[in-house]
Design a protein around this motif. Structure first.
Motif, PDB file in Angstrom:
ATOM      1  N   GLU A 161      29.648  43.630  39.986  1.00 52.24           N
ATOM      2  CA  GLU A 161      30.791  44.264  40.171  1.00 52.24           C
ATOM      3  C   GLU A 161      31.221  45.606  39.347  1.00 52.24           C
ATOM      4  O   GLU A 161      31.819  46.331  40.042  1.00 52.24           O
ATOM      5  N   HIS A 203      33.384  50.593  46.967  1.00 48.37           N
ATOM      6  CA  HIS A 203      32.690  49.442  46.194  1.00 48.37           C
ATOM      7  C   HIS A 203      31.900  48.436  47.183  1.00 48.37           C
ATOM      8  O   HIS A 203      30.877  47.925  46.759  1.00 48.37           O
ATOM      9  N   GLU A 204      32.368  48.100  48.163  1.00 51.48           N
ATOM     10  CA  GLU A 204      31.851  47.077  49.135  1.00 51.48           C
ATOM     11  C   GLU A 204      30.625  47.552  49.642  1.00 51.48           C
ATOM     12  O   GLU A 204      29.259  46.727  49.531  1.00 51.48           O
ATOM     13  N   HIS A 241      33.965  39.347  38.508  1.00 51.73           N
ATOM     14  CA  HIS A 241      34.632  40.869  38.385  1.00 51.73           C
ATOM     15  C   HIS A 241      35.044  40.970  36.651  1.00 51.73           C
ATOM     16  O   HIS A 241      35.462  39.845  36.053  1.00 51.73           O
ATOM     17  N   CYS A 257      29.786  39.039  48.173  1.00 49.04           N
ATOM     18  CA  CYS A 257      30.357  39.692  47.207  1.00 49.04           C
ATOM     19  C   CYS A 257      31.897  40.037  47.914  1.00 49.04           C
ATOM     20  O   CYS A 257      32.261  40.393  48.956  1.00 49.04           O
ATOM     21  N   SER A 258      32.814  39.813  47.116  1.00 46.03           N
ATOM     22  CA  SER A 258      34.080  39.994  47.569  1.00 46.03           C
ATOM     23  C   SER A 258      34.972  40.916  46.644  1.00 46.03           C
ATOM     24  O   SER A 258      34.827  40.623  45.563  1.00 46.03           O
ATOM     25  N   LEU A 259      35.941  41.577  47.377  1.00 46.96           N
ATOM     26  CA  LEU A 259      36.746  42.457  46.531  1.00 46.96           C
ATOM     27  C   LEU A 259      37.798  41.506  45.793  1.00 46.96           C
ATOM     28  O   LEU A 259      38.120  41.739  44.720  1.00 46.96           O
ATOM     29  N   HIS A 293      27.644  47.251  47.108  1.00 47.35           N
ATOM     30  CA  HIS A 293      27.331  46.028  46.813  1.00 47.35           C
ATOM     31  C   HIS A 293      25.776  45.914  47.436  1.00 47.35           C
ATOM     32  O   HIS A 293      25.208  44.806  47.204  1.00 47.35           O
TER      33      HIS A 293
END
Ligand SMILES: [Zn+2]
Length: 671
Positions: A571, A510-511, A633, A5-7, A514
């Motif tokens: 997300e 947020h991260e 997202h 998962c990526s910002l 996840h």
């Protein structure tokens, strides 16, 4: 594939990171005076925070989207340019390779003169295919260039034995980026398919095939990719890791698909010995290998030739680069202009020698104290999540203990890797752009293939320090924030805590979450795919996540098309939890201090505004449609409004009343 998962999925995935547009907005620092005073915070907070930004930051002609991430990436790109052009110098052989790679890429005249020379050997091998086995070996050879033709082969952490790396056989990639484009029958999809067919034909013709052979080749490519699309699980289905794990020994694989010459295939990949492999979708593998072996000779040759050209497109002579941009830039994403050569070359150099560039970047642009301050902030978010998990009323103690254990072992990486990558063995020549790119791709393929069968390297980074990036890996149980990201407007030591917690703090939260979203919660504290939830907690979690699916599925994005609440679930949950955690961490920090107004705003108001301003953005309609299908997202407007409408703390800070749009009737909450 380790990073899950990526910002900033969009920046590294859909569009080149480096080589951003040409608008420069001056300071990237948080500015509360930029709000759109014609909008009401409680009616549309995104409009209030971003209305002015959207007006004053049009999409640059060489981009299909624009936002503060891109703005910061633009600033970082300028720094990288200075490094590549020698104004900011590094040392040693690695740095010499960096400047040679860039110089060769910038020498368009030589590249055009050399044409496809560097591809000659590979093209000859394709031309000489006679048997099915030849075609499998040639397919493997194309894959070593980094092309996910028909199949993707890569190393991955064993999902159920997280200390070890095993081979993975996954689905290949599609030229039109998403299966829907192949399967849908609406006018837009049909038109895109026609344009794609024409694009493939033109690329083949540019490479020296006759017009007739090129058109036939394009038909064959489209036909094969349509078969692949039909066999692929949807993106929503792929979010469930339990359906993506089918570990087989080599003999089991040979038994499952006996017609495929597996040993020759792995040998051609240079990936011997492969003793066990995870097949993400056995149905896909069975169907597509069968179809491949049944294809006519010309169709196989055309597909491989196309994939080679497509994969290497950015490093090919300029006529190919222009054709590639025509389809991918203009038609698929709605970008008006190609990026200037230096930006494209900077991106390619980063792809090939990214950590060698990053080493120089970090030395000059990541001050010592930044790492400690960012780490302290991450720890305070971790504390907020610990408090939250400890007090959740819907969770049983058994699940709670597991969740807390997992939270404690999260590895946190900030800035840049402890150990830099070794580029010894990669040959770089100052006058061979295409040859350099091919060697770099194969060098990377070998590096990846060598991981198979070995213990997991927990020090590896899956992002470059100069990238504007943050990510979480469920399998590695870690979160990572790059030096490139830890700058204004996301991280600004000159700003008050309220601003920093709203901007970067919420990204940190947020991260973390996840690791506990619909995907991450299926992994335990060691990164193994294991169900540690009691059935009742599981049911409560599902019920709460359904609230988010329903909520976000109502939001209209482009035309009359609504968000896919299932695809964006992870997300959206991370957005909601991240903001809540950052808020709690800020409250903890402010507890001991008297509340002060800054610029006429309370800390809470500055917190929410700083968060929203990082999400401002403009996007072309084509890209908005493309993201709707492919991006997990939500668009900026809904990342902001979808989140704050679930938070009573927001409503209190801005004085919102029930019935107003930023007050959800049934607020969703998991964490
Ligand atoms: Zn995320």
């Amino acid at each position: 594939m380790v990073r899950t998962c990526s910002l900033l999925l969009l920046v590294w995935w859909a569009t080149p990171l480096l080589g951003q547009g040409t608008t420069s907005s001056g300071s990237l620092r948080f500015d509360p005076n930029e709000v759109d005073k014609s909008a009401e915070p409680c009616a549309d907070f995104y409009q209030y925070a971003c209305g002015t930004w959207m007006k004053t930051h049009p999409i640059p002609p060489d981009r299909s989207a624009w936002d503060p991430y891109y703005e910061l990436a633009e600033k970082d790109a300028d720094i990288v340019r200075g490094i590549l052009e020698g104004r900011e110098q590094g040392q040693g052989e690695d740095y010499r390779k960096v400047t040679s790679y860039y110089a060769a890429c910038m020498d368009e005249a030589t590249a055009d003169k050399k044409g496809l020379e560097a591809l000659d050997g590979d093209l000859l091998q394709i031309a000489q295919i006679r048997t099915a086995e030849d075609s499998v070996v040639a397919l493997a050879k194309v894959q070593t260039l980094g092309a996910d033709a028909l199949l993707a082969f890569y190393p991955n952490q064993d999902l159920k034995d997280s200390e070890h790396v095993i081979a993975t056989l996954d689905q290949g990639s599609l030229g039109m980026t998403d299966r829907d484009y192949y399967l849908k029958d609406d006018p837009d999809s049909r038109k895109l398919r026609d344009e794609y067919r024409a694009h493939v034909a033109r690329m083949l013709e540019l490479s020296g095939l006759s017009r007739e052979a090129s058109l036939a080749g394009a038909d064959a490519v489209l036909q094969l990719e349509t078969t692949m699309a039909e066999a692929m699980p949807t993106r929503e289905q792929q979010r469930d890791p339990t359906t993506q794990y089918h570990k087989l020994t080599l003999s089991e694989l040979e038994h499952l698909i006996p017609s495929w010459p597996w040993r020759h295939y792995f040998a051609a990949l240079g990936a011997q010995p492969v003793t066990s492999v995870n097949v993400t979708s056995p149905e896909y593998l069975e169907k597509t290998t069968r179809v491949w072996l049944g294809l006519g000779l010309q169709a196989r040759k055309a597909y491989l030739r196309w994939h080679m050209l497509h994969t290497m497109a950015a490093a090919l002579p300029s006529s190919f680069v222009e054709e590639d941009f025509h389809f991918y830039g203009t038609l698929l994403r709605g970008t008006r202009e190609m990026q200037p050569l230096w930006k494209r070359c900077a991106r390619l150099t980063n792809d090939a020698l990214g950590e060698a560039v990053g080493k120089v970047f970090v030395a000059g642009h990541f001050p010592g104290g930044a790492k400690e301050r960012a780490l302290a902030q991450i720890r305070s978010i971790q504390t907020a999540l610990r408090d939250d998990i400890s007090s959740l009323d819907w969770m049983t103690d058994a699940t709670r203990q597991e969740a807390l254990r997992k939270l404690e072992v999260f590895r946190i990486k900030v800035g840049y890797p402890e150990r830099w990558r070794d580029y010894t063995g990669l040959r770089v020549s100052r006058d061979d752009a295409l040859g350099n790119a091919m060697r770099a791709n194969r060098f990377e393929f070998v590096r990846q293939a060598r991981k198979i069968g070995k213990p997991v390297d927990r020090d590896e980074w899956f992002s470059l320090p100069q990238d504007v990036d943050g990510y979480q890996s469920t399998a590695l149980v870690e979160i990572v924030f790059t030096a490139g990201l830890l700058q204004p407007p996301f991280f600004d030591p000159a700003m008050d805590d309220a601003v920093n917690f709203g901007a970067i703090g919420r990204a940190m939260g947020h991260e973390f979450t996840h690791g506990f979203d619909d995907h991450g919660r299926k992994f335990d504290e060691r990164g193994n795919l294991r169900d540690w939830w009691t059935p009742e907690d599981n049911a409560r979690f599902e019920e709460r996540s359904k609230c988010f699916v329903d909520e976000y599925s109502q939001f209209v994005v482009v035309d009359d098309k609504k968000l896919n609440g299932q695809l964006t679930l992870g997300e959206n949950m991370a957005d909601n939890a991240g903001l809540r955690l950052a808020y709690a961490a800020l409250r903890n920090k402010l507890r001991s201090k008297p509340e002060q107004l800054v610029d006429g705003l309370t800390p809470e108001q500055r917190f929410f505004l700083a968060f929203a301003e990082t999400q401002c953005g403009n996007v072309t309609d084509q890209t908005a449609r493309n993201r709707l299908l492919t991006d997990p997202h939500s668009p900026g407007r809904w990342r902001v409004n979808g989140t704050v409408r679930n938070m009573p703390e927001f409503q209190k800070a801005w004085g919102c009343k029930p019935g107003q749009p930023m007050v959800a009737e049934n607020a969703c909450r998991v964490w």
